[in-house]
Design an enzyme around this catalytic site. Structure first.
Site, PDB file in Angstrom:
ATOM      1  N   PRO A 272       0.978  -1.327  -0.013  1.00  0.00           N
ATOM      2  CA  PRO A 272      -0.135  -0.006  -0.092  1.00  0.00           C
ATOM      3  C   PRO A 272       0.861   1.207   0.137  1.00  0.00           C
ATOM      4  CG  PRO A 272      -0.028  -0.986   2.063  1.00  0.00           C
ATOM      5  CD  PRO A 272       0.648  -1.845   1.193  1.00  0.00           C
ATOM      6  N   GLY A 274       4.776   3.604  -1.259  1.00  0.00           N
ATOM      7  CA  GLY A 274       5.618   3.627  -2.017  1.00  0.00           C
ATOM      8  C   GLY A 274       6.848   2.969  -1.606  1.00  0.00           C
ATOM      9  N   GLY A 275       7.047   3.082  -0.240  1.00  0.00           N
ATOM     10  CA  GLY A 275       8.326   2.360   0.449  1.00  0.00           C
ATOM     11  C   GLY A 275       7.890   2.228   1.854  1.00  0.00           C
ATOM     12  N   GLU A 302      13.428   6.416   1.457  1.00  0.00           N
ATOM     13  CA  GLU A 302      13.600   5.107   2.412  1.00  0.00           C
ATOM     14  C   GLU A 302      14.995   5.134   2.766  1.00  0.00           C
ATOM     15  OE1 GLU A 302      10.703   4.466   3.184  1.00  0.00           O
ATOM     16  OE2 GLU A 302       9.794   5.244   1.394  1.00  0.00           O
ATOM     17  N   HIS A 305      15.449   7.672   5.713  1.00  0.00           N
ATOM     18  CA  HIS A 305      15.001   7.385   7.020  1.00  0.00           C
ATOM     19  C   HIS A 305      15.803   6.353   7.847  1.00  0.00           C
ATOM     20  CE1 HIS A 305      10.840   8.633   7.294  1.00  0.00           C
ATOM     21  NE2 HIS A 305      10.641   7.925   5.819  1.00  0.00           N
ATOM     22  N   GLU A 324       9.124  12.337   8.708  1.00  0.00           N
ATOM     23  CA  GLU A 324       8.943  12.450   7.321  1.00  0.00           C
ATOM     24  C   GLU A 324       9.354  13.762   6.891  1.00  0.00           C
ATOM     25  OE1 GLU A 324       8.211  10.015   5.848  1.00  0.00           O
ATOM     26  OE2 GLU A 324       7.340   8.628   6.991  1.00  0.00           O
ATOM     27  N   TYR A 387       4.814  15.715   5.890  1.00  0.00           N
ATOM     28  CA  TYR A 387       5.831  15.639   4.934  1.00  0.00           C
ATOM     29  C   TYR A 387       6.340  16.727   4.327  1.00  0.00           C
ATOM     30  CZ  TYR A 387       4.983  10.449   4.448  1.00  0.00           C
ATOM     31  OH  TYR A 387       4.745   9.188   4.826  1.00  0.00           O
ATOM     32  N   ARG A 560      -1.268   0.572  -4.314  1.00  0.00           N
ATOM     33  CA  ARG A 560      -0.508   1.669  -3.354  1.00  0.00           C
ATOM     34  C   ARG A 560      -1.403   2.834  -3.150  1.00  0.00           C
ATOM     35  NH1 ARG A 560       4.795   5.155  -6.000  1.00  0.00           N
ATOM     36  NH2 ARG A 560       5.039   6.472  -3.918  1.00  0.00           N
ATOM     37  N   ALA A 561      -1.633   3.045  -1.833  1.00  0.00           N
ATOM     38  CA  ALA A 561      -2.714   3.976  -1.447  1.00  0.00           C
ATOM     39  C   ALA A 561      -2.632   5.483  -1.959  1.00  0.00           C
ATOM     40  CB  ALA A 561      -2.585   4.249   0.311  1.00  0.00           C
ATOM     41  N   LYS A 562      -1.237   5.693  -1.979  1.00  0.00           N
ATOM     42  CA  LYS A 562      -1.101   7.109  -2.677  1.00  0.00           C
ATOM     43  C   LYS A 562      -1.872   7.387  -4.262  1.00  0.00           C
ATOM     44  CE  LYS A 562       2.715   9.885  -4.880  1.00  0.00           C
ATOM     45  NZ  LYS A 562       4.028   9.998  -5.122  1.00  0.00           N
TER      46      LYS A 562
END
Length: 606
Positions: A272, A274-275, A302, A305, A324, A387, A560-562
């Protein structure tokens, strides 16, 4: 076992406190779980994990004998202390957002306890895929998504980012299947047939991750490999071959990489996000494989992070901006160093555009950096303020202080809080002591507070700009004035140019204009999901029905939720209720359980 009420079970007051994690029942201030030793068996037929977990305990309050854990839809069969004595335990009433608190009564200060349990087929943190839902089509696939509070659906634990843990694990999987986790992945079965893992550094529980399936591996650098289904491996390795260069840039900026390896797992399309920045093994969506490295900024994100989010983490989901926002800023710096200034400027412009769009549809009181969540779904913290506004704040600090001095201050900040979880207030206290005192000539406390706690963008904000987008404005103006789309000079446009193009289109377009764009540029069949999604949104709001078959195929293929969330919302707003229901009914079984829950709520499904 017995169940008591939520009001009794939550041992926290109703009043706001910045140190409080509203999304956990755990009591790490009294007894802290510092390490977990996990044994798992994987049952694809029943879609369950059979588990046993040993929790190593640190008695912060020496006389405390009541341990609180988080769980969701777990079948607990037994709880023992270190002397193999059964312990009394109970669950509080189920909460739709939080799951359940598990209260365990300890007889004495046992150094560890052990819990035997199994997961539910509907565990929100696990997705079970049939062979038909994979690329290879022969073996099933399992992967986890623990962020934000779904680790509790596959392990009973203190599921709060403030309680960082190390872990070890032994996992039994069917023959012919590979197991990987958010730890060093040696990829070999032991003599007993189990895969073994060790994460010796303390991590937030939302970074616990597992995947099982037909997974192959290819080294792409001295400390990096790509894991993927065999049919996707070569393309993924080519797309992400610049990872070592990214790592070197990140280390020059942020200090030494502390996790030994940075491997990447390309998941099936139902992933769900991107990463997901799981230590030692970032999870990535296959939608990033565009064939031209145009979407690798997500990989840089990522990777960043590994410092902001993994090394220094948010203490509660209210403080997610500390992860973020800094990571989004660092992503832009890595992209600038690896792919050039123009690319970095373009991505910053797209970032600013996303923020403007969300500001226009969000109550001003909600436009702060710390998210006002209380007991709301912590998924709501994943917004453009967390973000992009937070990233703009870090860019502001860089401009005011100067890049060289600011880079030095960032490295000192990360070293100071390494392997700790911090709140917004911890950051403010640190900034007052170290930033405001060192840079009093160019930074004030009032500005700092306005950025963090104020709504919207403060007076000191300077919008990003780039001359690279002027050619898009010129091309759009020419097309709107009658120049044929096919004659526009778009050969050297990057994906960000197209994203900007879609954002600048008039709200209302004619059917003939939409047909011309699609015929000229093939947007409906684009292999780049960013372009396809933005195009579908434009087409839906203008009721351009010819895109519906391609849109339905896209939503059935991509999880992917985005991309998925905004497209369903556009369908809803444009009045496509029948079409929305038909598409969602078909596509829903392929979505991750956590996304199903969110969409069911948004679309009032069921």
């Amino acid at each position: 076992m017995w169940i008591h009420s939520f009001a009794q079970g939550v041992h926290l007051s109703q009043h706001y406190h910045p140190q409080r994690d509203f999304h956990s029942f755990a009591n790490p201030e009294q007894i802290r779980v510092e390490h977990l030793d996990l044994t798992l068996g994987i049952d694809f037929e029943q879609q369950r994990l059979q588990g046993r977990v040993r929790l190593m305990l640190d008695y912060v309050a020496q006389d405390s004998r009541c341990l609180w854990l988080d769980c969701r839809d777990l079948a607990i069969s037994a709880v023992y202390d270190s002397k193999a004595r059964p312990l009394d335990w109970q669950l509080c009433q189920f909460s739709e957002v939080l799951g359940q608190g598990m209260q365990i009564s300890l007889k004495e200060a046992s150094p560890w306890i052990e819990i035997e349990y199994q997961t539910s087929p509907s565990a929100q943190g696990l997705q079970w895929l049939s062979p038909a839902q994979t690329l290879g089509g022969e073996l099933p696939f399992l992967f986890s998504q623990s962020q934000p509070i779904n680790a509790r659906s596959w392990i009973p634990l203190q599921d709060t980012p403030k309680a960082r843990i190390s872990f070890s694990a032994r996992v039994m999987a069917p023959e012919g299947m590979q197991v990987v986790m958010s730890a060093l992945n040696l990829g070999q079965r032991g003599a007993d047939g189990a895969f073994s893992f060790e994460m010796d550094k303390p991590i937030p529980t939302h970074l616990l991750a597992i995947a099982v399936g037909d997974i192959a591996r290819q080294e792409i650098g001295p400390r990096s490999a790509v894991f993927a289904e065999p049919g996707m491996l070569a393309a993924a390795a080519k797309e992400f071959e610049d990872i070592e260069q990214m790592m070197q840039v990140a280390e020059n900026l942020l200090g030494p990489y502390r996790w030994q390896r940075y491997d990447m797992l390309i998941l099936p399309p139902s992933f769900p996000f991107g990463g997901m920045e799981n230590p030692c093994l970032a999870f990535l969506t296959p939608t990033l494989i565009a064939g031209d490295k145009s979407l690798v900024a997500t990989v840089a994100h990522e990777l960043a992070h590994s410092w902001t989010g993994n090394l220094v983490s948010n203490a509660t989901w209210r403080d997610l901006w500390l992860n973020e926002g800094f990571t989004t800023y660092f992503t832009n710096r890595i992209v600038e160093a690896v792919y050039g200034t123009e690319q970095a400027q373009l991505e910053l412009m797209i970032e600013y555009g996303r923020l403007q769009e969300e500001m226009a549809s969000t109550l001003r009181s909600q436009q702060t950096l710390p998210a006002n969540l209380q007991r709301s779904d912590p998924n709501l913290a994943f917004n453009r303020f967390t973000y992009d506004k937070a990233s703009m704040f870090v860019h502001f600090l860089e401009r005011r202080i100067g890049r060289e001095r600011f880079d030095r201050a960032l490295r000192e900040y990360l070293a100071h809080f390494a392997f700790q979880a911090i709140t917004t207030e911890d950051f403010v206290a640190y900034a007052e002591q170290h930033l405001l005192s060192a840079f009093a000539d160019c930074l004030s406390k009032a500005e700092l507070m306005e950025w963090i706690y104020g709504s919207g963008l403060p007076q000191s904000f300077v919008a990003p700009s780039t001359s690279s987008l002027l050619k898009v404005d010129d091309a759009l103006a020419s097309w709107l004035n009658g120049q044929p789309a096919l004659s526009l000079d778009v050969a050297k446009w990057r994906v960000q140019h197209w994203q900007y193009f879609f954002s600048r289109l008039p709200e209302c377009l004619s059917q003939a204009q939409l047909m011309e764009l699609d015929d000229s540029f093939g947007f409906s069949d684009s292999g780049n999901c960013e372009i396809a999604c933005d195009w579908f949104r434009v087409a839906i709001r203008n009721n351009y029905d010819p895109v519906l078959p391609a849109l339905g195929a896209f939503l059935a293929r991509i999880g992917r939720a985005k991309f998925v969330r905004p497209l369903y919302l556009e369908l809803q707003l444009a009045g496509y209720q029948q079409e929305l229901g038909d598409i969602y009914r078909l596509a829903r079984p392929g979505y991750h359980p956590s996304l199903q829950v969110q969409l069911d709520r948004i679309l009032a499904w069921g």
